[in-house]
Design an enzyme around this catalytic site. Structure first.
Site, PDB file in Angstrom:
ATOM      1  N   GLU A   1      94.745   7.950  10.331  1.00  0.00           N
ATOM      2  CA  GLU A   1      93.503   9.043  10.112  1.00  0.00           C
ATOM      3  C   GLU A   1      92.743   8.351   8.856  1.00  0.00           C
ATOM      4  OE1 GLU A   1      94.529  10.310   7.220  1.00  0.00           O
ATOM      5  OE2 GLU A   1      96.391   9.619   7.238  1.00  0.00           O
TER       6      GLU A   1
ATOM      7  N   GLU B   1      95.809   6.121   6.916  1.00  0.00           N
ATOM      8  CA  GLU B   1      95.079   5.023   7.649  1.00  0.00           C
ATOM      9  C   GLU B   1      95.901   4.353   8.748  1.00  0.00           C
ATOM     10  OE1 GLU B   1      93.794   1.928   5.106  1.00  0.00           O
ATOM     11  OE2 GLU B   1      92.997   3.304   3.616  1.00  0.00           O
TER      12      GLU B   1
END
Length: 342
Positions: free
Chosen positions: A169, A310
Site C-alpha cells: 500500500e 509499499e
C-alpha cells in the site's frame, strides 16, 4: 453495491497428511528445513498439488488518500501519496529496487488517490473516489463505497496470472486508519495500536492518538464491514478484497506490514478460512504490528526491523516462496536416493 464474501473451506486433511508424508520422505532429516517445510506444505495445499510452483510473483501497491490527515495524524501532507505513485511508476521507489532484486513485478492500483493520475501501463485505474472522508468527524466511507472497493480488489487479484501476490500500500495517513481497524477488530486498546507511522515525534504521536480517540468515540462499530466503512481507507478496503479474491482463486497471498495486516484482519473477520491461505512476510517495527499478528495468530517469515510499507517486506519473501515450492517439487525422495533411482 453488495459485497459477496467468498467461502474459503478448510484444507483437505487427507491431502494434508499425504503432503506432509511426502515432505518427511524427502532426502533430508524430517523437519531439518524448519519453517521452509511448513511453507512448502502450505503452498502445496493452496495449489492442491504435490509439486507446487511459484514462478511469477506480483506486488500490488494499492494507493489511496485519507481525510484523517486533516487532523494532523501524519508527518507528511497528502500530496505525497500521488508523488510516491509517480515514483513507483518510474521504478525508483524502495519497493521497486527490492522487487527487481527478488524477481517481482510491481503494479500500482489507484484505489482512491486524491488526484487525477495519468494513464500508465503499470497503473490500474480503480479509483472509487478521491480519498476517504475525515473519520474523526464522519464515516470515512459509505457502505456502498466500502463494498465497491472490496469487490474491485477481489477482481484485480483473481485476474492476475501470478501464483503469488504481495499486497502492499501507499497512503499518507493510513497507519491511523489501520490503528482504528486494529482497535475494533483485534480488539486492542487504541494506545497499543497507534505508532509513529511515517515519522512522528512525541508531539505528533500525541496529536495522532487524540485524533483517533475522537474518531473511535464517534462510532461503536465492531462488525468488520461497519468498521471498514467508519474508519477504513479505499486502499485498505481494496486490499482486503484482494486477499479474499486472490485466495479464492487459489493464489498464495502475502501480507506485508502493519497496514497490509490490518486489511488482512478485515478479510479474516469476514472469512476465517482465509487464515490457512495467508502468508505474513515480515514483522514490522511499527507499534501495533506485533499485537496485530498475535490477534491473527500469524508468524511472519522475516524480522528485519522494517516499517516502510509499499509491499517492501512482502517482496523480500518471494525467494522463500520459490525456494519452498522447489523444495517440494524437485528434491528427491530418500527411498529413491537409497535405491539409486536418481
Amino acid at each position: 453495491m453488495t459485497f459477496h464474501t467468498p467461502v474459503l473451506p478448510p484444507f483437505d486433511p487427507v491431502l494434508a497428511a499425504r503432503l506432509r508424508a511426502r515432505i518427511n520422505g524427502l532426502a533430508k532429516p524430517p523437519g531439518a528445513l524448519g519453517r521452509l517445510e511448513e511453507l512448502a506444505l502450505q503452498l502445496a495445499l493452496i495449489q492442491e498439488t504435490e509439486r507446487p510452483s511459484i514462478d511469477r510473483v506480483e506486488a500490488y501497491v494499492f494507493a489511496g488518500d485519507h481525510g484523517l490527515t486533516a487532523e494532523g495524524v501524519s508527518a507528511y501532507p497528502s500530496a505525497v501519496t500521488a508523488a510516491m505513485v509517480a515514483t513507483f511508476l518510474a521504478g525508483r521507489a524502495s519497493v521497486n529496487a527490492l522487487a527487481a532484486a527478488c524477481g517481482v513485478e510491481v503494479i500500482v492500483v489507484d484505489a482512491g488517490v486524491d488526484a487525477e493520475l495519468a494513464v500508465h501501463p503499470g497503473l490500474v485505474a480503480a479509483k472509487i473516489r478521491r480519498g476517504s472522508r475525515n473519520a474523526a468527524v464522519e464515516p470515512a466511507l459509505t457502505a456502498a463505497e466500502a463494498a465497491a472497493a472490496l469487490a474491485r480488489g477481489g477482481e484485480i487479484a483473481a485476474a492476475s496470472q501470478a501464483e503469488a501476490l504481495v499486497v502492499g500500500e501507499m497512503g499518507i495517513g493510513n497507519s491511523a486508519s489501520a490503528a482504528l481497524i486494529m482497535h475494533r477488530l483485534a480488539p486492542a486498546s487504541l494506545a497499543d495500536c497507534v505508532g509513529a507511522g511515517a515519522g512522528h515525534d512525541a508531539a505528533g504521536l500525541a496529536r495522532k492518538l487524540a485524533a483517533l480517540e475522537r474518531a473511535a468515540a464517534r462510532s461503536d462499530a465492531r462488525e468488520p464491514l461497519a468498521v471498514l466503512a467508519e474508519f477504513g481507507g479505499l486502499e485498505i478496503a481494496m486490499m482486503a478484497g484482494a486477499f479474499l479474491g486472490g485466495a479464492a482463486a487459489g493464489k498464495a497471498m502475502v501480507a506485508d506490514g502493519f497496514i497490509s495486516s490490518a486489511a488482512a484482519l478485515v478479510a479474516l473477520r469476514l472469512s476465517p478460512g482465509l487464515a490457512e491461505r495467508l502468508i505474513f512476510a515480515h514483522a514490522s517495527a511499527e507499534r501495533g504490528h506485533a499485537g496485530m499478528l498475535a490477534a491473527i495468530g500469524a508468524r511472519p517469515l522475516l524480522d528485519l526491523g522494517m516499517r516502510l510499507g509499499e509491499g517492501s517486506g512482502g517482496v523480500l519473501a518471494a525467494p522463500l516462496l520459490r525456494s519452498a515450492a522447489r523444495l517440494m517439487s524437485e528434491t528427491a525422495a530418500l527411498e529413491d536416493v537409497l535405491a539409486g533411482r536418481l
